[in-house]
Design a protein around this motif. Structure first.
Motif, PDB file in Angstrom:
ATOM      1  N   GLY A   1       0.779  -1.234   0.000  1.00  0.00           N
ATOM      2  CA  GLY A   1       0.000   0.000   0.000  1.00  0.00           C
ATOM      3  C   GLY A   1       0.806   1.277   0.000  1.00  0.00           C
ATOM      4  N   MET A   2       2.057   1.242  -0.468  1.00  0.00           N
ATOM      5  CA  MET A   2       2.896   2.439  -0.513  1.00  0.00           C
ATOM      6  C   MET A   2       3.095   2.857  -1.970  1.00  0.00           C
ATOM      7  SD  MET A   2       5.758   1.730   2.437  1.00  0.00           S
ATOM      8  CE  MET A   2       6.222   0.118   1.818  1.00  0.00           C
ATOM      9  N   VAL A   3       2.786   4.094  -2.270  1.00  0.00           N
ATOM     10  CA  VAL A   3       2.882   4.585  -3.639  1.00  0.00           C
ATOM     11  C   VAL A   3       4.325   4.994  -3.936  1.00  0.00           C
ATOM     12  CG1 VAL A   3       2.062   6.313  -5.282  1.00  0.00           C
ATOM     13  CG2 VAL A   3       0.511   5.398  -3.542  1.00  0.00           C
ATOM     14  N   SER A   4       4.822   4.575  -5.105  1.00  0.00           N
ATOM     15  CA  SER A   4       6.182   4.933  -5.514  1.00  0.00           C
ATOM     16  C   SER A   4       6.159   5.529  -6.909  1.00  0.00           C
ATOM     17  CB  SER A   4       7.091   3.700  -5.484  1.00  0.00           C
ATOM     18  OG  SER A   4       8.355   4.004  -6.031  1.00  0.00           O
ATOM     19  N   PHE A   5       6.687   6.732  -7.044  1.00  0.00           N
ATOM     20  CA  PHE A   5       6.879   7.368  -8.343  1.00  0.00           C
ATOM     21  C   PHE A   5       8.336   7.291  -8.779  1.00  0.00           C
ATOM     22  CE2 PHE A   5       3.053  10.400  -7.764  1.00  0.00           C
ATOM     23  CZ  PHE A   5       2.218   9.447  -8.361  1.00  0.00           C
ATOM     24  N   GLY A   6       9.123   6.448  -8.134  1.00  0.00           N
ATOM     25  CA  GLY A   6      10.552   6.441  -8.434  1.00  0.00           C
ATOM     26  C   GLY A   6      11.138   5.085  -8.727  1.00  0.00           C
ATOM     27  N   HIS A   7      10.308   4.101  -9.105  1.00  0.00           N
ATOM     28  CA  HIS A   7      10.847   2.761  -9.306  1.00  0.00           C
ATOM     29  C   HIS A   7      11.667   2.633 -10.577  1.00  0.00           C
ATOM     30  CE1 HIS A   7       9.653   0.531  -5.866  1.00  0.00           C
ATOM     31  NE2 HIS A   7       9.780  -0.625  -6.484  1.00  0.00           N
ATOM     32  N   GLY A   8      11.543   3.585 -11.489  1.00  0.00           N
ATOM     33  CA  GLY A   8      12.422   3.576 -12.642  1.00  0.00           C
ATOM     34  C   GLY A   8      13.890   3.698 -12.234  1.00  0.00           C
ATOM     35  N   ALA A   9      14.146   4.345 -11.090  1.00  0.00           N
ATOM     36  CA  ALA A   9      15.520   4.479 -10.600  1.00  0.00           C
ATOM     37  C   ALA A   9      16.112   3.118 -10.251  1.00  0.00           C
ATOM     38  CB  ALA A   9      15.544   5.395  -9.372  1.00  0.00           C
ATOM     39  N   PHE A  10      15.309   2.216  -9.684  1.00  0.00           N
ATOM     40  CA  PHE A  10      15.816   0.886  -9.340  1.00  0.00           C
ATOM     41  C   PHE A  10      16.105   0.064 -10.597  1.00  0.00           C
ATOM     42  CE2 PHE A  10      13.159   1.891  -5.511  1.00  0.00           C
ATOM     43  CZ  PHE A  10      14.242   2.096  -4.659  1.00  0.00           C
ATOM     44  N   LEU A  11      15.313   0.283 -11.646  1.00  0.00           N
ATOM     45  CA  LEU A  11      15.660  -0.324 -12.937  1.00  0.00           C
ATOM     46  C   LEU A  11      17.050   0.134 -13.372  1.00  0.00           C
ATOM     47  CD1 LEU A  11      12.498  -0.129 -15.254  1.00  0.00           C
ATOM     48  CD2 LEU A  11      13.657  -2.187 -14.479  1.00  0.00           C
ATOM     49  N   GLY A  12      17.308   1.442 -13.256  1.00  0.00           N
ATOM     50  CA  GLY A  12      18.597   1.993 -13.655  1.00  0.00           C
ATOM     51  C   GLY A  12      19.736   1.479 -12.795  1.00  0.00           C
ATOM     52  N   ILE A  13      19.520   1.388 -11.486  1.00  0.00           N
ATOM     53  CA  ILE A  13      20.582   0.895 -10.588  1.00  0.00           C
ATOM     54  C   ILE A  13      20.941  -0.541 -10.939  1.00  0.00           C
ATOM     55  CG2 ILE A  13      21.085   0.282  -8.194  1.00  0.00           C
ATOM     56  CD1 ILE A  13      19.318   2.708  -7.397  1.00  0.00           C
ATOM     57  N   GLY A  14      19.933  -1.372 -11.145  1.00  0.00           N
ATOM     58  CA  GLY A  14      20.204  -2.756 -11.524  1.00  0.00           C
ATOM     59  C   GLY A  14      20.893  -2.865 -12.863  1.00  0.00           C
ATOM     60  N   ALA A  15      20.437  -2.072 -13.842  1.00  0.00           N
ATOM     61  CA  ALA A  15      21.016  -2.129 -15.187  1.00  0.00           C
ATOM     62  C   ALA A  15      22.469  -1.671 -15.184  1.00  0.00           C
ATOM     63  CB  ALA A  15      20.184  -1.277 -16.139  1.00  0.00           C
ATOM     64  N   TYR A  16      22.753  -0.545 -14.548  1.00  0.00           N
ATOM     65  CA  TYR A  16      24.122  -0.006 -14.560  1.00  0.00           C
ATOM     66  C   TYR A  16      25.070  -0.881 -13.736  1.00  0.00           C
ATOM     67  CZ  TYR A  16      23.436   4.373 -17.077  1.00  0.00           C
ATOM     68  OH  TYR A  16      23.219   5.300 -18.064  1.00  0.00           O
ATOM     69  N   THR A  17      24.626  -1.356 -12.571  1.00  0.00           N
ATOM     70  CA  THR A  17      25.495  -2.214 -11.755  1.00  0.00           C
ATOM     71  C   THR A  17      25.857  -3.479 -12.514  1.00  0.00           C
ATOM     72  OG1 THR A  17      24.453  -1.395  -9.729  1.00  0.00           O
ATOM     73  CG2 THR A  17      25.711  -3.427  -9.557  1.00  0.00           C
TER      74      THR A  17
END
Length: 358
Positions: free
Chosen positions: A68-84
């Motif tokens: 039940g927590m709204v997130s407008f920033g999950h694209g950042a976790f895509l980027g962290i995983g991709a770059y790492t």
């Protein structure tokens, strides 16, 4: 309408309750397995992208749909995983190490964000995650000697000990196996004490606290698992786009992920799959729509974001249970026809929860 008669306790923990569900899942798996044999390269790449977004949708569903927590920033976790994942591949590490490492890095950063935002709710949580996404995008662009900055980073091939997983059927089957594993894992998670704690926090923080749950710790766990799944999807996504840039993981990508879970159906694993289907075909629908719009509108900046917002608002107001909710209503209609009742399909009102502790 099918009636289920349970004859032993093991049936209470079955993944698939009735025979129809089992048939549908087996049919979907069979179609997924034979897809590379019957479709061309373009459609296979689209199917592979669809599978990656299922994992990303599952990650966001854990946070938004189940906790039940709204997130407008999950694209950042895509980027962290991709770059790492891509940077470690560039150092010569095998992909079966770099892929989990990217997921773990995203999970740990997600846990840190969850710790900072564990006392926030609603609008403040959304703004905090949006600010986090902007900070991550800016940081990736500024860290030029590692990420390549705004010039971008070429993604090395997925390799281990001289063996490469090339684009095509081999890559598709690898991602399909990871999708099945993630679905199985999330289904198990939601039946465990941790998953039940997520749902309890979502439904009523007061009741969850009265049962002895540590609300802040539960939220941190949800952020960690959600970000880790999304980071795994980011690592896989990097091999489908071949070239990474900070702008690829900005607010627009976060809105796309949020759109996916809302349209698919909040609080369900199947909703993440339906949402991934919708998001996969949405760019083609937008391109088709632009052909019918005046050039002054079709070429205007921000048209895609406007459509994302309109679709999210429309589903929240008129179909809050998403595509999966509509499918359940259709299935119930077919099973009970001609003895259905119109009141069965009346959408119930939803009320704002105000019992949270500050």
């Amino acid at each position: 309408m099918q009636v289920l008669f349970k004859t032993n306790y093991d049936q209470d923990i079955n993944y698939l309750v009735d025979r129809g569900e089992r048939v549908r899942v087996l049919l979907a798996l069979a179609l997924a397995l034979i897809a590379p044999l019957v479709v061309g390269g373009y459609f296979l790449s689209e199917l592979t992208m669809f599978l990656v977004y299922i994992i990303a949708g599952l990650g966001l569903m854990v946070l938004v749909g189940f906790t039940g927590m709204v997130s407008f920033g999950h694209g950042a976790f895509l980027g962290i995983g991709a770059y790492t994942h891509s940077v470690l591949l560039g150092y010569g590490l095998p992909f079966f190490i770099t892929l989990p490492a990217g997921a773990l890095a995203a999970g740990l950063i997600g846990a840190a964000l969850g710790r900072a935002a564990s006392k926030m709710h609603g609008f403040y949580m959304a703004i905090a995650t949006l600010a986090f996404a902007i900070v991550v995008e800016t940081g990736i662009g500024a860290w030029e000697h590692v990420t390549g900055g705004h010039m971008g980073l070429s993604v090395p091939p997925m390799a281990a000990f001289g063996w490469e997983v090339t684009a095509g059927p081999l890559q598709y089957y690898l991602i399909l196996a990871l999708v099945v594993f993630c679905i199985w894992g999330v289904a198990n998670l939601m039946r465990s004490p941790t998953g039940r704690a997520f749902v309890a926090v979502r439904d009523s923080e007061t009741s969850a606290r009265s049962l002895g749950l540590n609300i802040a710790r539960t939220r941190i766990k949800a952020f960690f698992i959600s970000a880790m799944l999304t980071g795994l999807a980011g690592g896989l996504l990097s091999h489908l786009v071949f070239y990474l840039s900070p702008e690829s993981f900005g607010v627009n990508e976060s809105l796309k992920l949020l759109l996916m879970v809302i349209v698919g159906g909040l609080g369900t694993i199947t909703g993440a799959i339906f949402g991934a289907v919708f998001v996969s075909i949405l760019p083609n629908l937008i391109n088709l729509l632009q052909n019918f719009l005046p050039s002054s509108i079709a070429e205007a900046a921000g048209l895609e974001q406007l459509l994302f917002g309109a679709i999210i608002s429309g589903f929240i107001m008129f179909e809050p249970e998403g595509l999966y909710g509509r499918w359940r209503k259709l299935r119930l209609f077919i099973e009970t026809f001609p003895y259905y009742k119109r009141a069965t399909f009346t959408r119930q009102k939803r009320y704002l929860k105000t019992e949270r502790f500050r």
